[in-house]
Design a protein around this motif. Structure first.
Motif, PDB file in Angstrom:
ATOM      1  N   LYS A   3       0.745  -1.293   0.061  1.00 28.33           N
ATOM      2  CA  LYS A   3       0.027  -0.099  -0.024  1.00 28.33           C
ATOM      3  C   LYS A   3       0.887   1.310   0.044  1.00 28.33           C
ATOM      4  O   LYS A   3       0.344   2.281  -0.150  1.00 28.33           O
ATOM      5  CB  LYS A   3      -1.016   0.102   1.170  1.00 28.33           C
ATOM      6  N   ARG A   4       2.076   1.136   0.212  1.00 28.22           N
ATOM      7  CA  ARG A   4       3.043   2.298   0.485  1.00 28.22           C
ATOM      8  C   ARG A   4       4.027   2.277  -0.705  1.00 28.22           C
ATOM      9  O   ARG A   4       4.903   2.913  -0.788  1.00 28.22           O
ATOM     10  CB  ARG A   4       3.683   2.281   1.757  1.00 28.22           C
ATOM     11  N   GLN A   5       3.459   1.487  -1.640  1.00 30.55           N
ATOM     12  CA  GLN A   5       4.074   1.311  -3.195  1.00 30.55           C
ATOM     13  C   GLN A   5       5.615   1.042  -3.026  1.00 30.55           C
ATOM     14  O   GLN A   5       6.302   1.404  -3.917  1.00 30.55           O
ATOM     15  CB  GLN A   5       4.186   2.972  -3.760  1.00 30.55           C
ATOM     16  N   ARG A   6       5.948   0.402  -1.937  1.00 28.12           N
ATOM     17  CA  ARG A   6       7.236  -0.313  -1.901  1.00 28.12           C
ATOM     18  C   ARG A   6       7.257  -1.591  -2.783  1.00 28.12           C
ATOM     19  O   ARG A   6       6.076  -2.529  -2.830  1.00 28.12           O
ATOM     20  CB  ARG A   6       7.520  -0.758  -0.518  1.00 28.12           C
ATOM     21  N   THR A   7       8.333  -1.913  -3.520  1.00 35.31           N
ATOM     22  CA  THR A   7       8.414  -3.295  -4.083  1.00 35.31           C
ATOM     23  C   THR A   7       9.001  -4.330  -3.335  1.00 35.31           C
ATOM     24  O   THR A   7      10.020  -4.036  -2.789  1.00 35.31           O
ATOM     25  CB  THR A   7       9.187  -3.058  -5.233  1.00 35.31           C
ATOM     26  N   LEU A   8       8.317  -5.275  -2.929  1.00 33.24           N
ATOM     27  CA  LEU A   8       8.712  -6.355  -1.968  1.00 33.24           C
ATOM     28  C   LEU A   8       9.036  -7.545  -2.746  1.00 33.24           C
ATOM     29  O   LEU A   8       8.010  -8.114  -3.594  1.00 33.24           O
ATOM     30  CB  LEU A   8       7.675  -6.523  -0.829  1.00 33.24           C
ATOM     31  N   ILE A   9      10.106  -8.355  -2.316  1.00 33.88           N
ATOM     32  CA  ILE A   9      10.248  -9.456  -3.109  1.00 33.88           C
ATOM     33  C   ILE A   9      10.484 -10.677  -2.100  1.00 33.88           C
ATOM     34  O   ILE A   9      11.233 -10.531  -1.060  1.00 33.88           O
ATOM     35  CB  ILE A   9      11.602  -9.407  -3.809  1.00 33.88           C
ATOM     36  N   ASN A  10       9.653 -11.758  -2.258  1.00 39.08           N
ATOM     37  CA  ASN A  10       9.781 -12.906  -1.428  1.00 39.08           C
ATOM     38  C   ASN A  10      10.543 -14.084  -2.228  1.00 39.08           C
ATOM     39  O   ASN A  10      10.205 -14.197  -3.250  1.00 39.08           O
ATOM     40  CB  ASN A  10       8.321 -13.325  -0.854  1.00 39.08           C
ATOM     41  N   GLY A  36       9.011 -29.916   1.013  1.00 36.58           N
ATOM     42  CA  GLY A  36       7.875 -28.851   0.991  1.00 36.58           C
ATOM     43  C   GLY A  36       8.687 -27.533   0.693  1.00 36.58           C
ATOM     44  O   GLY A  36       9.766 -27.207   0.054  1.00 36.58           O
ATOM     45  N   THR A  37       7.950 -26.533   0.840  1.00 39.18           N
ATOM     46  CA  THR A  37       8.067 -25.265   0.458  1.00 39.18           C
ATOM     47  C   THR A  37       8.676 -24.334   1.916  1.00 39.18           C
ATOM     48  O   THR A  37       7.843 -24.388   2.780  1.00 39.18           O
ATOM     49  CB  THR A  37       7.160 -24.345  -0.081  1.00 39.18           C
ATOM     50  N   PHE A  38       9.699 -23.541   1.742  1.00 37.92           N
ATOM     51  CA  PHE A  38      10.347 -22.946   2.976  1.00 37.92           C
ATOM     52  C   PHE A  38      10.468 -21.542   2.643  1.00 37.92           C
ATOM     53  O   PHE A  38      10.895 -21.069   1.562  1.00 37.92           O
ATOM     54  CB  PHE A  38      11.640 -23.741   3.121  1.00 37.92           C
ATOM     55  N   PHE A  39      10.146 -20.587   3.356  1.00 35.96           N
ATOM     56  CA  PHE A  39       9.984 -19.244   3.156  1.00 35.96           C
ATOM     57  C   PHE A  39      11.533 -19.036   3.521  1.00 35.96           C
ATOM     58  O   PHE A  39      11.995 -18.947   4.838  1.00 35.96           O
ATOM     59  CB  PHE A  39       9.201 -18.317   3.994  1.00 35.96           C
ATOM     60  N   LEU A  40      12.156 -18.264   2.780  1.00 38.58           N
ATOM     61  CA  LEU A  40      13.605 -18.026   3.093  1.00 38.58           C
ATOM     62  C   LEU A  40      13.879 -16.445   3.780  1.00 38.58           C
ATOM     63  O   LEU A  40      14.179 -16.240   4.490  1.00 38.58           O
ATOM     64  CB  LEU A  40      14.367 -18.176   1.850  1.00 38.58           C
ATOM     65  N   GLU A  41      13.248 -15.685   2.694  1.00 37.38           N
ATOM     66  CA  GLU A  41      13.364 -14.065   3.224  1.00 37.38           C
ATOM     67  C   GLU A  41      12.591 -13.232   2.373  1.00 37.38           C
ATOM     68  O   GLU A  41      12.000 -13.623   1.503  1.00 37.38           O
ATOM     69  CB  GLU A  41      14.769 -13.736   3.267  1.00 37.38           C
ATOM     70  N   SER A  42      12.258 -12.057   3.089  1.00 36.09           N
ATOM     71  CA  SER A  42      11.452 -10.770   2.090  1.00 36.09           C
ATOM     72  C   SER A  42      12.462  -9.987   2.023  1.00 36.09           C
ATOM     73  O   SER A  42      13.092  -9.475   3.241  1.00 36.09           O
ATOM     74  CB  SER A  42      10.348 -10.619   2.987  1.00 36.09           C
ATOM     75  N   VAL A  43      12.406  -9.172   1.008  1.00 33.19           N
ATOM     76  CA  VAL A  43      13.295  -8.062   0.603  1.00 33.19           C
ATOM     77  C   VAL A  43      12.638  -6.736   0.037  1.00 33.19           C
ATOM     78  O   VAL A  43      11.703  -7.092  -0.650  1.00 33.19           O
ATOM     79  CB  VAL A  43      14.714  -8.349  -0.331  1.00 33.19           C
ATOM     80  N   ASP A  44      12.979  -5.746   0.691  1.00 32.00           N
ATOM     81  CA  ASP A  44      12.368  -4.352   0.333  1.00 32.00           C
ATOM     82  C   ASP A  44      13.371  -3.765  -0.908  1.00 32.00           C
ATOM     83  O   ASP A  44      14.493  -3.520  -0.685  1.00 32.00           O
ATOM     84  CB  ASP A  44      12.299  -3.273   1.365  1.00 32.00           C
ATOM     85  N   ALA A  45      12.867  -4.170  -2.349  1.00 29.20           N
ATOM     86  CA  ALA A  45      13.771  -3.995  -3.327  1.00 29.20           C
ATOM     87  C   ALA A  45      13.095  -2.505  -4.009  1.00 29.20           C
ATOM     88  O   ALA A  45      13.561  -2.263  -5.308  1.00 29.20           O
ATOM     89  CB  ALA A  45      13.709  -5.002  -4.440  1.00 29.20           C
ATOM     90  N   SER A  46      12.569  -1.618  -3.331  1.00 24.23           N
ATOM     91  CA  SER A  46      12.052  -0.514  -3.874  1.00 24.23           C
ATOM     92  C   SER A  46      13.310   0.400  -4.743  1.00 24.23           C
ATOM     93  O   SER A  46      12.877   1.175  -5.809  1.00 24.23           O
ATOM     94  CB  SER A  46      11.345   0.371  -2.877  1.00 24.23           C
ATOM     95  N   GLU A  47      14.284   0.621  -3.995  1.00 26.67           N
ATOM     96  CA  GLU A  47      15.271   1.186  -4.605  1.00 26.67           C
ATOM     97  C   GLU A  47      16.022   0.862  -5.900  1.00 26.67           C
ATOM     98  O   GLU A  47      16.474   1.547  -6.736  1.00 26.67           O
ATOM     99  CB  GLU A  47      16.495   1.863  -3.448  1.00 26.67           C
ATOM    100  N   TYR A  48      15.974  -0.305  -5.988  1.00 26.52           N
ATOM    101  CA  TYR A  48      16.671  -1.010  -7.367  1.00 26.52           C
ATOM    102  C   TYR A  48      15.877  -2.032  -8.013  1.00 26.52           C
ATOM    103  O   TYR A  48      16.442  -2.575  -8.664  1.00 26.52           O
ATOM    104  CB  TYR A  48      18.094  -1.571  -6.694  1.00 26.52           C
ATOM    105  N   ALA A  49      14.525  -1.986  -7.894  1.00 24.82           N
ATOM    106  CA  ALA A  49      13.622  -3.167  -8.651  1.00 24.82           C
ATOM    107  C   ALA A  49      13.639  -2.921 -10.117  1.00 24.82           C
ATOM    108  O   ALA A  49      13.620  -4.005 -10.810  1.00 24.82           O
ATOM    109  CB  ALA A  49      12.319  -3.095  -8.171  1.00 24.82           C
ATOM    110  N   LYS A  50      14.068  -1.749 -10.603  1.00 24.05           N
ATOM    111  CA  LYS A  50      14.281  -1.430 -12.122  1.00 24.05           C
ATOM    112  C   LYS A  50      15.296  -1.491 -12.564  1.00 24.05           C
ATOM    113  O   LYS A  50      15.581  -1.175 -13.802  1.00 24.05           O
ATOM    114  CB  LYS A  50      13.362   0.027 -12.353  1.00 24.05           C
TER     115      LYS A  50
END
Length: 93
Positions: A42-49, A57-71
């Protein structure tokens, strides 16, 4: 996956250190796949899981705020390579 998490409710217990270690051992034996999911909050941050999938099974590793470099392609490659190094490049199939 989100439905399963919501069904777990507030009593959900994350995996123990031993369970995580067991998954990592499995990745070394049979390999694993890196899964990446990106979204904008909602705050227009680009988040990558980052998730790892294997027969265990499937294991969650990490979530990263990639707003500054997603493009920026080079920065995204660095981010993904870093995650692959955490998993062990020889384990990713």
């Amino acid at each position: 996956m989100c439905d399963m998490i919501s069904r777990a409710g507030p009593g959900f217990k994350p995996p123990t250190y031993h369970e995580v270690r067991t998954c990592r051992d499995e990745w070394k034996k049979v390999g694993c796949s890196l899964m990446v999911d990106g979204w904008t909050d909602k705050r227009q941050r680009t988040l990558i899981n980052f998730l790892v999938n294997s027969p265990k099974g499937t294991f969650f590793l990490e979530s990263v705020d990639a707003s500054e470099y997603a493009k920026i392609g080079e920065k995204m490659v660095e981010l993904i390579e870093g995650v692959i190094n955490k998993i062990g490049g020889e384990n990713v199939v």
